[in-house]
Motif scaffolding. Structure first.
Motif, short mmCIF file in Angstrom:
data_model
loop_
_atom_site.label_atom_id
_atom_site.label_comp_id
_atom_site.label_asym_id
_atom_site.label_seq_id
_atom_site.Cartn_x
_atom_site.Cartn_y
_atom_site.Cartn_z
N ILE A 153 18.11 -83.87 -7.35
CA ILE A 153 16.97 -84.72 -7.70
C ILE A 153 15.79 -84.49 -6.76
O ILE A 153 14.72 -85.05 -6.97
CB ILE A 153 17.36 -86.21 -7.70
CG1 ILE A 153 17.90 -86.63 -6.33
CG2 ILE A 153 18.40 -86.49 -8.77
CD1 ILE A 153 18.23 -88.10 -6.22
N SER A 154 15.99 -83.67 -5.72
CA SER A 154 14.90 -83.33 -4.81
C SER A 154 15.29 -82.06 -4.05
O SER A 154 16.48 -81.77 -3.90
CB SER A 154 14.63 -84.48 -3.83
OG SER A 154 13.53 -84.17 -2.98
N VAL A 155 14.29 -81.32 -3.59
CA VAL A 155 14.53 -80.10 -2.83
C VAL A 155 13.56 -80.05 -1.66
O VAL A 155 12.57 -80.79 -1.61
CB VAL A 155 14.35 -78.84 -3.71
CG1 VAL A 155 15.38 -78.79 -4.82
CG2 VAL A 155 12.93 -78.75 -4.27
N PHE A 156 13.86 -79.18 -0.71
CA PHE A 156 12.91 -78.89 0.35
C PHE A 156 11.82 -78.01 -0.26
O PHE A 156 12.10 -76.94 -0.79
CB PHE A 156 13.59 -78.19 1.52
CG PHE A 156 14.59 -79.05 2.24
CD1 PHE A 156 14.17 -80.01 3.14
CD2 PHE A 156 15.95 -78.91 2.00
CE1 PHE A 156 15.09 -80.82 3.81
CE2 PHE A 156 16.87 -79.71 2.65
CZ PHE A 156 16.44 -80.66 3.55
N SER A 157 10.58 -78.47 -0.19
CA SER A 157 9.50 -77.80 -0.92
C SER A 157 9.21 -76.40 -0.40
O SER A 157 8.64 -75.59 -1.11
CB SER A 157 8.23 -78.66 -0.86
OG SER A 157 7.82 -78.86 0.50
N PRO A 162 18.06 -77.65 -2.22
CA PRO A 162 18.40 -79.00 -1.74
C PRO A 162 19.19 -78.99 -0.44
O PRO A 162 19.37 -80.05 0.17
CB PRO A 162 19.24 -79.57 -2.88
CG PRO A 162 19.90 -78.37 -3.48
CD PRO A 162 18.90 -77.25 -3.37
N THR A 163 19.66 -77.83 -0.01
CA THR A 163 20.52 -77.77 1.18
C THR A 163 19.97 -76.89 2.29
O THR A 163 20.57 -76.83 3.36
CB THR A 163 21.91 -77.24 0.79
OG1 THR A 163 21.78 -75.93 0.19
CG2 THR A 163 22.60 -78.17 -0.20
N ASP A 164 18.87 -76.21 2.07
CA ASP A 164 18.31 -75.31 3.08
C ASP A 164 16.87 -75.71 3.36
O ASP A 164 16.01 -75.59 2.49
CB ASP A 164 18.37 -73.86 2.59
CG ASP A 164 17.84 -72.87 3.62
OD1 ASP A 164 17.62 -73.28 4.77
OD2 ASP A 164 17.65 -71.69 3.27
N ASP A 165 16.62 -76.18 4.59
CA ASP A 165 15.27 -76.61 4.94
C ASP A 165 14.40 -75.47 5.42
O ASP A 165 13.22 -75.65 5.72
CB ASP A 165 15.31 -77.73 5.99
CG ASP A 165 16.00 -77.30 7.28
OD1 ASP A 165 16.36 -76.11 7.40
OD2 ASP A 165 16.20 -78.15 8.15
N GLY A 166 14.98 -74.27 5.53
CA GLY A 166 14.19 -73.10 5.91
C GLY A 166 13.92 -72.95 7.39
O GLY A 166 13.26 -71.99 7.81
N TYR A 167 14.45 -73.84 8.20
CA TYR A 167 14.22 -73.76 9.64
C TYR A 167 15.52 -73.39 10.35
O TYR A 167 16.60 -73.77 9.93
CB TYR A 167 13.71 -75.10 10.18
CG TYR A 167 12.40 -75.53 9.58
CD1 TYR A 167 11.20 -74.98 10.03
CD2 TYR A 167 12.37 -76.46 8.55
CE1 TYR A 167 10.00 -75.37 9.46
CE2 TYR A 167 11.16 -76.84 7.98
CZ TYR A 167 9.98 -76.30 8.44
OH TYR A 167 8.80 -76.68 7.88
N SER A 187 20.32 -80.23 7.31
CA SER A 187 19.86 -79.72 6.02
C SER A 187 20.48 -80.45 4.85
O SER A 187 19.85 -80.60 3.80
CB SER A 187 20.16 -78.22 5.91
OG SER A 187 19.41 -77.49 6.87
N LEU A 188 21.73 -80.88 4.99
CA LEU A 188 22.44 -81.48 3.86
C LEU A 188 22.02 -82.94 3.69
O LEU A 188 22.77 -83.87 3.98
CB LEU A 188 23.95 -81.37 4.07
CG LEU A 188 24.50 -79.95 4.09
CD1 LEU A 188 25.99 -79.96 4.42
CD2 LEU A 188 24.28 -79.28 2.75
N ASP A 189 20.82 -83.13 3.23
CA ASP A 189 20.28 -84.48 3.03
C ASP A 189 20.88 -85.06 1.75
O ASP A 189 20.64 -84.55 0.66
CB ASP A 189 18.77 -84.40 2.90
CG ASP A 189 18.11 -85.77 2.89
OD1 ASP A 189 18.83 -86.77 2.69
OD2 ASP A 189 16.88 -85.83 3.06
N PRO A 190 21.67 -86.13 1.84
CA PRO A 190 22.29 -86.69 0.63
C PRO A 190 21.27 -87.24 -0.35
O PRO A 190 21.58 -87.42 -1.53
CB PRO A 190 23.19 -87.80 1.19
CG PRO A 190 22.61 -88.16 2.50
CD PRO A 190 22.04 -86.88 3.05
N GLN A 191 20.06 -87.53 0.12
CA GLN A 191 19.04 -88.05 -0.79
C GLN A 191 18.55 -87.01 -1.79
O GLN A 191 17.85 -87.34 -2.74
CB GLN A 191 17.85 -88.59 0.01
CG GLN A 191 18.20 -89.75 0.92
CD GLN A 191 17.00 -90.28 1.66
OE1 GLN A 191 16.30 -91.17 1.19
NE2 GLN A 191 16.74 -89.72 2.82
N ASN A 192 18.90 -85.74 -1.58
CA ASN A 192 18.49 -84.69 -2.50
C ASN A 192 19.41 -84.61 -3.72
O ASN A 192 19.14 -83.81 -4.63
CB ASN A 192 18.47 -83.33 -1.79
CG ASN A 192 17.33 -83.23 -0.79
OD1 ASN A 192 16.38 -84.00 -0.84
ND2 ASN A 192 17.43 -82.29 0.14
#
Length: 207
Positions: A153-157, A162-167, A187-192
């Motif tokens: 329902i959401s991703v790192f833009s 949804p599981t890789d923030d790129g950092y 990275s594993l934000d459950p809100q995603n």
């Protein structure tokens, strides 16, 4: 809604929609004007774009089975009268989002140029009504997200994941063995993801 055969019914709902405009909310438009170069209007290509709630396709199917109060059949000695079972399946196409780079700067001139994956969910509801004298007892069970599906329902833009923030924190943590686990934990934000399977049970009392 259609009744297939005796004690069975179902319905199918499909919606095709399009929501486009210059901003999903007043604050978004204000921020874009605030960040625009002095004296320069917003590019025409940005004037109309898919809004944040632009879901093009949605499909909902409901199938119900029920038994009348006069049904005399039993199972393991229990009466099967006045029971109901409902299956609800829903699909929705992905919502748009705005891709950014690692500095959280918009990529391209058009907001909301990318879309999330579609979502699919199945809920199950069961009820059993028992009448004793002038009192009615209804026992029910609801299972939301029956298949325990992890809908995005959401991703790192900046990555579209949804599981890789790129950092990467490895360089800052000087190759500490636990650094990879620590990075994945961030990275594993459950809100995603949508909520996991949820089971509810209860009863209603009517008199």
């Amino acid at each position: 809604r259609r009744r297939f055969v005796r004690h069975f019914s179902g319905s199918v709902h499909y919606t095709l929609s399009s929501a486009e405009g210059s901003a999903s909310d007043p604050q978004e438009r204000y921020n874009r004007l605030l960040n625009a170069p002095d004296g320069q209007p917003l590019p025409i290509s940005e004037s109309v774009f898919p809004l944040a709630y632009d879901q093009r396709h949605s499909l909902k199917t409901v199938i119900s089975a029920y038994t009348p109060t006069t049904w005399q059949r039993r199972f393991l000695g229990l009466p099967l009268s006045d029971m109901g079972l409902t299956l609800i399946a829903q699909y929705g196409s992905g919502l748009p989002y705005t891709p950014t780079n690692s500095l959280n700067q918009q990529i391209g001139t058009v907001p909301n140029s990318a879309r999330l994956p579609g979502t699919f969910n199945i809920d199950l509801r069961f009820r059993k009504r028992v009448a004793v004298g002038g009192t009615s007892y209804t026992f029910f069970t609801e299972i939301q997200n029956l298949l325990d599906r992890r809908n995005v329902i959401s991703v790192f833009s900046n990555t579209g994941s949804p599981t890789d923030d790129g950092y990467s924190l490895e360089s800052k943590l000087h190759n500490i063995p636990e650094s990879e686990s620590f990075r994945r934990l961030l990275s594993l934000d459950p809100q995603n993801f949508s909520s996991p399977r949820e089971v509810r049970a209860g009863f209603e009392l009517s008199f």
